[in-house]
Design an enzyme around this catalytic site. Structure first.
Site, PDB file in Angstrom:
ATOM      1  N   ASP A   1       0.881  -1.328  -0.122  1.00  0.00           N
ATOM      2  CA  ASP A   1      -0.266   0.024  -0.001  1.00  0.00           C
ATOM      3  C   ASP A   1       1.026   1.449  -0.281  1.00  0.00           C
ATOM      4  O   ASP A   1       2.303   1.181   0.289  1.00  0.00           O
ATOM      5  CB  ASP A   1      -0.968  -0.054   1.327  1.00  0.00           C
TER       6      ASP A   1
ATOM      7  N   ASN B   1      -7.559  -2.907  14.220  1.00  0.00           N
ATOM      8  CA  ASN B   1      -9.037  -3.185  13.922  1.00  0.00           C
ATOM      9  C   ASN B   1      -8.992  -4.443  13.027  1.00  0.00           C
ATOM     10  O   ASN B   1      -9.919  -4.571  12.342  1.00  0.00           O
ATOM     11  CB  ASN B   1      -9.442  -1.788  13.517  1.00  0.00           C
TER      12      ASN B   1
ATOM     13  N   HIS C   1      -7.383  -4.734  10.200  1.00  0.00           N
ATOM     14  CA  HIS C   1      -7.096  -4.610   8.903  1.00  0.00           C
ATOM     15  C   HIS C   1      -5.617  -5.167   8.278  1.00  0.00           C
ATOM     16  O   HIS C   1      -4.745  -5.510   9.109  1.00  0.00           O
ATOM     17  CB  HIS C   1      -7.139  -2.992   8.403  1.00  0.00           C
TER      18      HIS C   1
ATOM     19  N   GLU D   1      -9.766  -1.998   5.238  1.00  0.00           N
ATOM     20  CA  GLU D   1     -10.421  -1.727   6.684  1.00  0.00           C
ATOM     21  C   GLU D   1     -11.651  -2.443   6.904  1.00  0.00           C
ATOM     22  O   GLU D   1     -12.343  -2.870   5.907  1.00  0.00           O
ATOM     23  CB  GLU D   1     -10.820  -0.198   6.719  1.00  0.00           C
TER      24      GLU D   1
END
Ligand code: F6R
Length: 252
Positions: A75, A144, A146, A151
């Site tokens: 990314d 979280n 990801h 996400e």
């Protein structure tokens, strides 16, 4: 066996960050030794830095040769130029590529400087597919759940490389690396879960108590887009190398 059921992922317990980094580097090094011209999928973030340092050390000693390896990063922040010190291009250069004998022409990171998100993402998917997808994909995991910047989101399992709006929790977590939280980009280009699942082997690294819930949910929770990493339960060859703190909620 866990009280919660059988975990489909292979879990390797590490004592601490150093041990996690060394074990992860051993797995990557074995991949490079077995296939010198392998394709590696790479991650940024705090977790893999020690792994990259260990690999660089072995490279200097002549034990791990990256001269034929090609790499595809997960990314990049949208809107940052390649030489921006906050960009993932820059991160990879200073934390890894500058310290090993890799041919920089064989390293790839999504082009965050291209404002045309559709074109940048389609081109990245094209080149990753053309390379035959990673032999080994290294992943960190967000607090979280990801992976990459995928996400928690109802549609996160079905995408290739795409542009994402970062969640508040990710912006908060990543703000430690910026002077001000306002400086954290709000969007990123990320390999999608579909792209990640094409990798032939996947190596997840995790350390510290902030990752404990996400690591538990990845390994033992339901496969659900509310924990993107849980999809890895459906991949046939995933190894998780995590320290005691990150494994604290897993009954192993
Ligand atoms: C980085 C990436 C992210 C990180 C994750 C964990 O390329 O794709 O998914 O792996 O946010 O980051 P750290 O390691 O900083 O806790």
């Amino acid at each position: 066996m866990s009280m919660e059921g059988v975990c489909m992922l292979k879990i390797v317990r590490a004592r601490d960050y150093k041990d996690m980094s060394r074990k992860a580097a051993n797995i990557i090094s074995a991949q490079v030794i077995l296939k010198p011209d392998c394709v590696l999928g790479l991650a940024t973030g705090s977790t893999p830095i020690g792994t990259y340092q260990q690999l660089a050390e072995w490279n200097k000693k002549g034990d791990c040769d990256f001269s034929q390896v090609s790499t595809y990063n997960l990314d990049e922040y949208r809107g940052l130029s390649h030489d921006d010190p906050q960009s993932y291009h820059y991160f990879m250069k200073v934390n890894f590529f500058d310290h090993v004998n890799i041919d920089i022409a064989n390293t790839h990171v999504p082009d965050g400087a291209n404002p045309d998100a559709d074109a940048a993402c389609a081109e990245y998917d094209r080149i990753v597919a053309e390379a035959g997808y990673p032999d080994l994909q290294l992943l960190g995991i967000g607090n979280n759940g990801h992976i990459g910047f995928n996400e928690p989101d109802d549609h996160c399992f079905s995408k290739g490389t795409h542009c994402v709006d970062l969640t508040e929790s990710t912006i908060q977590a990543n703000s430690r690396l910026f002077d001000r939280i306002e400086d954290v980009p709000r969007q990123a280009y990320t390999m999608g879960v579909q792209t990640i699942m094409h990798a032939r082997t996947i190596l997840v690294v995790a350390n510290g108590p902030a990752k404990a819930q996400a690591v538990h949910d990845m390994c033992f929770g339901p496969v659900t887009p509310s924990c993107p990493a849980s999809i890895l339960q459906l991949h046939p060859n995933v190894t998780v190398v995590a320290d005691e703190e990150a494994l604290a909620l897993c009954e192993l």
